[in-house]
Design a protein around this motif. Structure first.
Motif, PDB file in Angstrom:
ATOM      1  N   MET A  94       0.817  -1.197   0.000  1.00 60.50           N
ATOM      2  CA  MET A  94       0.000   0.000   0.000  1.00 60.50           C
ATOM      3  C   MET A  94       0.860   1.261   0.000  1.00 60.50           C
ATOM      4  N   MET A  95       1.910   1.261   0.819  1.00 63.76           N
ATOM      5  CA  MET A  95       2.741   2.468   0.919  1.00 63.76           C
ATOM      6  C   MET A  95       3.455   2.768  -0.391  1.00 63.76           C
ATOM      7  N   ILE A  96       3.884   1.713  -1.084  1.00 65.19           N
ATOM      8  CA  ILE A  96       4.574   1.932  -2.356  1.00 65.19           C
ATOM      9  C   ILE A  96       3.619   2.599  -3.341  1.00 65.19           C
ATOM     10  N   THR A  97       2.379   2.115  -3.381  1.00 59.95           N
ATOM     11  CA  THR A  97       1.373   2.696  -4.267  1.00 59.95           C
ATOM     12  C   THR A  97       1.104   4.149  -3.899  1.00 59.95           C
ATOM     13  N   MET A  98       0.966   4.427  -2.608  1.00 61.32           N
ATOM     14  CA  MET A  98       0.697   5.797  -2.163  1.00 61.32           C
ATOM     15  C   MET A  98       1.849   6.733  -2.530  1.00 61.32           C
ATOM     16  N   ARG A  99       3.064   6.297  -2.268  1.00 55.86           N
ATOM     17  CA  ARG A  99       4.225   7.140  -2.587  1.00 55.86           C
ATOM     18  C   ARG A  99       4.364   7.346  -4.095  1.00 55.86           C
ATOM     19  N   LEU A 100       4.095   6.314  -4.868  1.00 54.81           N
ATOM     20  CA  LEU A 100       4.138   6.445  -6.324  1.00 54.81           C
ATOM     21  C   LEU A 100       3.059   7.416  -6.796  1.00 54.81           C
ATOM     22  N   ASP A 101       1.846   7.263  -6.268  1.00 57.18           N
ATOM     23  CA  ASP A 101       0.766   8.213  -6.596  1.00 57.18           C
ATOM     24  C   ASP A 101       1.189   9.636  -6.282  1.00 57.18           C
ATOM     25  N   HIS A 102       1.777   9.830  -5.104  1.00 59.89           N
ATOM     26  CA  HIS A 102       2.192  11.173  -4.707  1.00 59.89           C
ATOM     27  C   HIS A 102       3.181  11.746  -5.720  1.00 59.89           C
ATOM     28  N   ALA A 103       4.172  10.938  -6.104  1.00 54.78           N
ATOM     29  CA  ALA A 103       5.175  11.407  -7.063  1.00 54.78           C
ATOM     30  C   ALA A 103       4.520  11.756  -8.405  1.00 54.78           C
ATOM     31  N   LEU A 104       3.615  10.892  -8.869  1.00 54.00           N
ATOM     32  CA  LEU A 104       2.938  11.147 -10.140  1.00 54.00           C
ATOM     33  C   LEU A 104       2.034  12.377 -10.071  1.00 54.00           C
ATOM     34  N   ILE A 105       1.346  12.534  -8.964  1.00 57.32           N
ATOM     35  CA  ILE A 105       0.460  13.695  -8.806  1.00 57.32           C
ATOM     36  C   ILE A 105       1.280  14.986  -8.739  1.00 57.32           C
ATOM     37  N   LEU A 106       2.334  14.988  -7.945  1.00 61.47           N
ATOM     38  CA  LEU A 106       3.172  16.189  -7.842  1.00 61.47           C
ATOM     39  C   LEU A 106       3.767  16.560  -9.196  1.00 61.47           C
ATOM     40  N   ASP A 107       4.228  15.562  -9.944  1.00 65.15           N
ATOM     41  CA  ASP A 107       4.748  15.814 -11.280  1.00 65.15           C
ATOM     42  C   ASP A 107       3.641  16.345 -12.193  1.00 65.15           C
ATOM     43  N   GLY A 108       2.467  15.750 -12.106  1.00 64.04           N
ATOM     44  CA  GLY A 108       1.334  16.200 -12.915  1.00 64.04           C
ATOM     45  C   GLY A 108       0.929  17.626 -12.598  1.00 64.04           C
ATOM     46  N   LEU A 109       0.948  17.980 -11.324  1.00 65.37           N
ATOM     47  CA  LEU A 109       0.622  19.360 -10.937  1.00 65.37           C
ATOM     48  C   LEU A 109       1.609  20.335 -11.575  1.00 65.37           C
ATOM     49  N   ASP A 110       2.890  19.995 -11.497  1.00 68.15           N
ATOM     50  CA  ASP A 110       3.911  20.863 -12.091  1.00 68.15           C
ATOM     51  C   ASP A 110       3.732  20.981 -13.602  1.00 68.15           C
ATOM     52  N   ARG A 111       3.430  19.861 -14.242  1.00 64.40           N
ATOM     53  CA  ARG A 111       3.220  19.875 -15.698  1.00 64.40           C
ATOM     54  C   ARG A 111       2.027  20.756 -16.070  1.00 64.40           C
ATOM     55  N   CYS A 112       0.974  20.684 -15.283  1.00 64.26           N
ATOM     56  CA  CYS A 112      -0.201  21.525 -15.543  1.00 64.26           C
ATOM     57  C   CYS A 112       0.129  23.001 -15.342  1.00 64.26           C
ATOM     58  N   LEU A 113       0.830  23.291 -14.269  1.00 61.89           N
ATOM     59  CA  LEU A 113       1.156  24.688 -13.968  1.00 61.89           C
ATOM     60  C   LEU A 113       2.087  25.289 -15.010  1.00 61.89           C
ATOM     61  N   ASP A 114       2.912  24.442 -15.648  1.00 65.59           N
ATOM     62  CA  ASP A 114       3.826  24.914 -16.686  1.00 65.59           C
ATOM     63  C   ASP A 114       3.157  25.048 -18.049  1.00 65.59           C
ATOM     64  N   ALA A 115       1.961  24.487 -18.198  1.00 62.40           N
ATOM     65  CA  ALA A 115       1.278  24.469 -19.497  1.00 62.40           C
ATOM     66  C   ALA A 115       0.553  25.782 -19.766  1.00 62.40           C
ATOM     67  N   VAL A 116       0.301  26.018 -21.019  1.00 63.43           N
ATOM     68  CA  VAL A 116      -0.472  27.197 -21.433  1.00 63.43           C
ATOM     69  C   VAL A 116      -1.541  26.781 -22.434  1.00 63.43           C
ATOM     70  N   GLY A 117      -2.576  27.599 -22.524  1.00 61.53           N
ATOM     71  CA  GLY A 117      -3.626  27.392 -23.522  1.00 61.53           C
ATOM     72  C   GLY A 117      -4.294  26.032 -23.415  1.00 61.53           C
TER      73      GLY A 117
END
Length: 126
Positions: free
Chosen positions: A1-24
């Protein structure tokens, strides 16, 4: 469970950054891609809180169980805001970039708080 949670966290944090860097249009596409991951993670997280509180109670650690329950209550408010944002993406949102930035800040703070306070508690209880 912890591995899944930590992986989710990493993917979500990366996704947030990708969204914030995007335009249009790229912004909308990236947010739409992030949506299922975030919603699935939040659903799993509700079970995590319940499991962790139960584990603490079964081991007689009422102080930790109380910390988990308080955290769960506090996080539910944040969860409701995040879910509401993602579920209303199909509707026009004035200031969607600003709204997303707020949601990103809320999610980032939540994930980092869980990793700092709750994940070590879970690992300790195993």
């Amino acid at each position: 469970m912890m591995i899944t949670m930590r992986l989710d966290h990493a993917l979500i944090l990366d996704g947030l950054d990708r969204c914030l860097d995007a335009v249009g249009g790229t912004f909308q596409e990236r947010v739409a891609e992030l949506k299922p991951l975030v919603l699935r993670h939040l659903k799993r997280k509700a079970q995590f809180y319940e499991d962790l509180a139960t584990m603490c109670e079964q081991r007689g650690d009422t102080e930790s169980a109380q910390l988990v329950r308080i955290s769960e209550t506090n996080m539910q408010v944040k969860t409701n805001a995040v879910v509401n944002f993602f579920e209303n993406l199909d509707k026009p949102i004035n200031g969607v970039h600003k709204a997303f930035r707020t949601i990103a800040d809320v999610l980032r703070a939540r994930l980092l708080n869980e990793e700092k306070k709750l994940f070590p508690l879970f690992e300790k209880k195993l």
